[in-house]
Design an enzyme around this catalytic site. Structure first.
Site, PDB file in Angstrom:
ATOM      1  CB  CYS A  17      -0.864   0.018   1.253  1.00  0.00           C
ATOM      2  SG  CYS A  17      -1.745  -1.515   1.518  1.00  0.00           S
ATOM      3  N   GLY A  44      -1.838   1.539  -4.687  1.00  0.00           N
ATOM      4  CA  GLY A  44      -3.057   0.893  -4.221  1.00  0.00           C
ATOM      5  C   GLY A  44      -4.281   1.519  -4.834  1.00  0.00           C
ATOM      6  CG  ASN A 118       3.679  -0.311   2.174  1.00  0.00           C
ATOM      7  OD1 ASN A 118       4.600   0.289   1.644  1.00  0.00           O
ATOM      8  ND2 ASN A 118       3.247  -1.447   1.692  1.00  0.00           N
ATOM      9  N   GLY A 119       2.973  -3.131   4.227  1.00  0.00           N
ATOM     10  CA  GLY A 119       3.855  -4.242   4.551  1.00  0.00           C
ATOM     11  C   GLY A 119       3.051  -5.444   4.978  1.00  0.00           C
ATOM     12  CB  CYS A 255      11.161  -4.522  -1.128  1.00  0.00           C
ATOM     13  SG  CYS A 255      10.287  -5.163  -2.558  1.00  0.00           S
ATOM     14  CE1 TYR A 261       4.571  -3.300 -12.570  1.00  0.00           C
ATOM     15  CE2 TYR A 261       3.995  -3.592 -10.266  1.00  0.00           C
ATOM     16  CZ  TYR A 261       3.620  -3.374 -11.576  1.00  0.00           C
ATOM     17  OH  TYR A 261       2.302  -3.215 -11.884  1.00  0.00           O
TER      18      TYR A 261
HETATM   19  P1  AMP Z   1       2.616 -11.707 -15.858  1.00  0.00           P
HETATM   20  O1  AMP Z   1       1.819 -11.262 -17.040  1.00  0.00           O
HETATM   21  O2  AMP Z   1       1.791 -12.497 -14.871  1.00  0.00           O
HETATM   22  O3  AMP Z   1       3.876 -12.416 -16.213  1.00  0.00           O
HETATM   23  O4  AMP Z   1       3.025 -10.397 -15.048  1.00  0.00           O
HETATM   24  C1  AMP Z   1       4.088  -9.614 -15.489  1.00  0.00           C
HETATM   25  C2  AMP Z   1       3.641  -8.216 -15.760  1.00  0.00           C
HETATM   26  O5  AMP Z   1       2.957  -7.687 -14.623  1.00  0.00           O
HETATM   27  C3  AMP Z   1       4.830  -7.321 -16.039  1.00  0.00           C
HETATM   28  O6  AMP Z   1       4.525  -6.505 -17.140  1.00  0.00           O
HETATM   29  C4  AMP Z   1       4.994  -6.499 -14.765  1.00  0.00           C
HETATM   30  O7  AMP Z   1       5.284  -5.152 -15.087  1.00  0.00           O
HETATM   31  C5  AMP Z   1       3.672  -6.597 -14.047  1.00  0.00           C
HETATM   32  N1  AMP Z   1       3.811  -6.935 -12.620  1.00  0.00           N
HETATM   33  C6  AMP Z   1       4.803  -7.593 -12.021  1.00  0.00           C
HETATM   34  N2  AMP Z   1       4.574  -7.724 -10.702  1.00  0.00           N
HETATM   35  C7  AMP Z   1       3.398  -7.144 -10.442  1.00  0.00           C
HETATM   36  C8  AMP Z   1       2.619  -6.962  -9.256  1.00  0.00           C
HETATM   37  N3  AMP Z   1       3.010  -7.420  -8.095  1.00  0.00           N
HETATM   38  N4  AMP Z   1       1.447  -6.304  -9.379  1.00  0.00           N
HETATM   39  C9  AMP Z   1       1.035  -5.864 -10.575  1.00  0.00           C
HETATM   40  N5  AMP Z   1       1.721  -6.017 -11.734  1.00  0.00           N
HETATM   41  C10 AMP Z   1       2.886  -6.651 -11.679  1.00  0.00           C
END
Ligand code: AMP
Length: 489
Positions: A17, A44, A118-119, A255, A261
């Protein structure tokens, strides 16, 4: 599983969050808190909330939805008082549950308490059972309420600083907290500093926020990060803050995925600008696994900074690889990641991204993204690029393969759902239809972030966590930093 809650390693919602805390000299704090939450919207989208205190009583507004939808002008105007905390909560499919929305607030004999978290705690059940045994009744299954109850109990017996220290001696896991006790705003970061929290100065007060971009939005000045294990107490009159280093852990566990990302590229976290880290990760990616192709293109927006670093390093090495935007993003589609079904996820990728045929047709392409989780995005994009005439598609990922779940608050997937959970890089390349696939090494990640691997949480890419988690391996000698509870007065 299709239920977002059941989907998680612990079966409980992850608290990934954004948090805010504001203390001003005179003006109401709700509006700057609202703006700061807007700046943290990417952290979030499920719910948004603000709790203020006007010197006599708390006011709160917590709603499901985006910040702009959760509040109208009247809602913000009604939140009187020059101190505030705020929260945006990460979406978790299936958990459209207002009980989990924050800030969490409670009135008790010792005053009014508000908490934004957050956590994710790894021993919440233990602490909850203990508190329940002592007569505390819980209204949600979230960690935040556990922290609030523990703190309230301590506040009945001790002063603020001792009470926070006592709570920190009981909870284990990742937490960046903004807390409001009556009209005093506090910020706390767990002893390993897993989640970010930063202090900013405004013309007429101070702000705490998950990311510095929130401080920029308020035209504030960055003061510094809250240190791991530190408690920061903002003065009620907005004149400054006091710092208490309550715990010193030998190593941090920042992290790495915040840099890769989660955080905004324009944020500075633990003194590193996220955008520069991502560009460096792209440069490392070229150094480790660069392939000369006609074009290199990002998956927008998450791969953009990586691809620009990669293209720059390629050109310095004399490669004729040109940076190109080959995929256009529809900005009005929400995040594709947390969708209840695989079919919905696939449709959402297609709604979100469309290829620009002329930059792809007849070309060899390197496609760059920050991460692969389930593989849905890369599988579809490789196919799309091939459908519009790409001769070859080589996928390069600016992070190591995600092989294990996150227990520290990032909503990933279960181990079984992770495409890299049980197969080799070649197997994944085949599954997503790529001509080649490379991930980045953990050494390169540490190099680009400028922190030793011993000071990062790399649990989701190594399967070894810096926290003591039931049934999982740890990469630390000191599994739990020992915090001596303060002696009673
Ligand atoms: P996937 O399609 O399941 O392989 O997810 C990878 C894509 O989701 C990549 O384009 C990442 O930028 C994005 N992504 C990676 N981790 C997360 C996350 N925890 N929450 C939302 N999007 C994510």
């Amino acid at each position: 599983m299709e239920d977002g809650r059941a989907d998680r390693p612990s079966g409980k919602p992850r608290e990934k969050c954004g948090v805010v805390g504001v203390s001003l000299a005179e003006r109401d704090a709700a509006l700057p808190t609202y703006y700061a939450l807007y700046a943290l919207q990417h952290r979030g989208q499920e719910s948004a909330g603000i709790v203020t205190h006007d010197g006599f009583q708390q006011h709160q507004h917590v709603e499901m939805g985006l910040v702009g939808d959760a509040f109208d002008q009247d809602d913000v105007d009604a939140l009187r008082g020059s101190t505030a905390i705020g929260h945006v909560r990460y979406p978790t499919a299936g958990s459209v549950d207002k009980d989990c929305a924050q800030p969490f607030s409670v009135s008790f004999k010792g005053g009014a308490l508000g908490l934004s978290h957050n956590g994710n705690l790894v021993n919440a059940d233990e602490v909850r059972d203990d508190l329940a045994g002592a007569g505390h009744a819980f209204t949600s299954d979230g960690d935040t309420e556990v922290i609030a109850h523990d703190l309230a109990r301590n506040l009945l017996e001790s002063d603020l600083v001792r009470s926070v220290k006592h709570t920190m001696s009981r909870i284990h896991g990742s937490y960046a907290l903004t807390i409001m006790h009556d009209d005093t705003v506090l910020g706390v970061r767990d002893p390993q500093g897993n989640r970010p929290l930063i202090i900013g100065e405004l013309d007429d007060g101070y702000v705490l926020a998950s990311e510095s971009s929130a401080i920029d939005t308020l035209d504030g000045e960055i003061v510094r990060d809250v240190r791991p294990g530190e408690l920061v107490v903002l003065h009620e009159d907005g004149s400054g803050f006091d710092s208490y280093q309550l715990v010193e852990a030998e190593n941090t566990a920042h992290c790495f995925f915040e840099y890769v990302y989660f955080a905004r590229p324009d944020s500075v976290i633990d003194e590193e600008l996220v955008y520069e880290v991502r560009r460096d990760l792209g440069r490392e990616l070229w150094a480790e696994s660069g392939t000369e192709t006609d074009v290199v293109m990002p998956v927008p927006d998450s791969g953009r900074a990586f691809a620009s670093g990669y293209a720059e390093a390629a050109s310095e090495d004399g490669a004729a690889t040109e940076f190109a935007e080959g995929l256009m993003k529809n900005r009005y589609v929400g995040r594709t990641f947390i969708m209840p079904t695989q079919e919905a996820r696939e449709r959402a990728v297609r709604l979100k991204l469309n290829p620009i045929k002329s930059t792809v047709e007849g070309k060899t392409v390197t496609l760059i993204d920050d991460s692969i989780v389930r593989g849905t995005t890369s599988r579809q994009l490789v196919q799309l690029l091939k459908d519009v005439g790409a001769e070859e598609v080589h996928v390069r990922i600016g992070a190591p393969a995600i092989v294990a779940p996150c227990y520290m608050g990032i909503d990933m997937a279960t181990r079984e759902e992770l495409i890299a959970g049980d197969q080799s890089v070649d197997g994944i390349a085949e599954e997503i239809g790529a001509d080649s696939l490379s991930y980045l090494s953990t050494d390169a990640v540490s190099e680009a972030i400028g922190k030793s691997k011993d000071d990062l949480c790399l649990g989701c890419v190594t399967g070894e966590y810096p926290y003591d988690i039931d049934g999982e391996a740890t990469d630390r000698d000191v599994e739990r930093p020992t915090i001596e509870p303060p002696a009673d007065d």
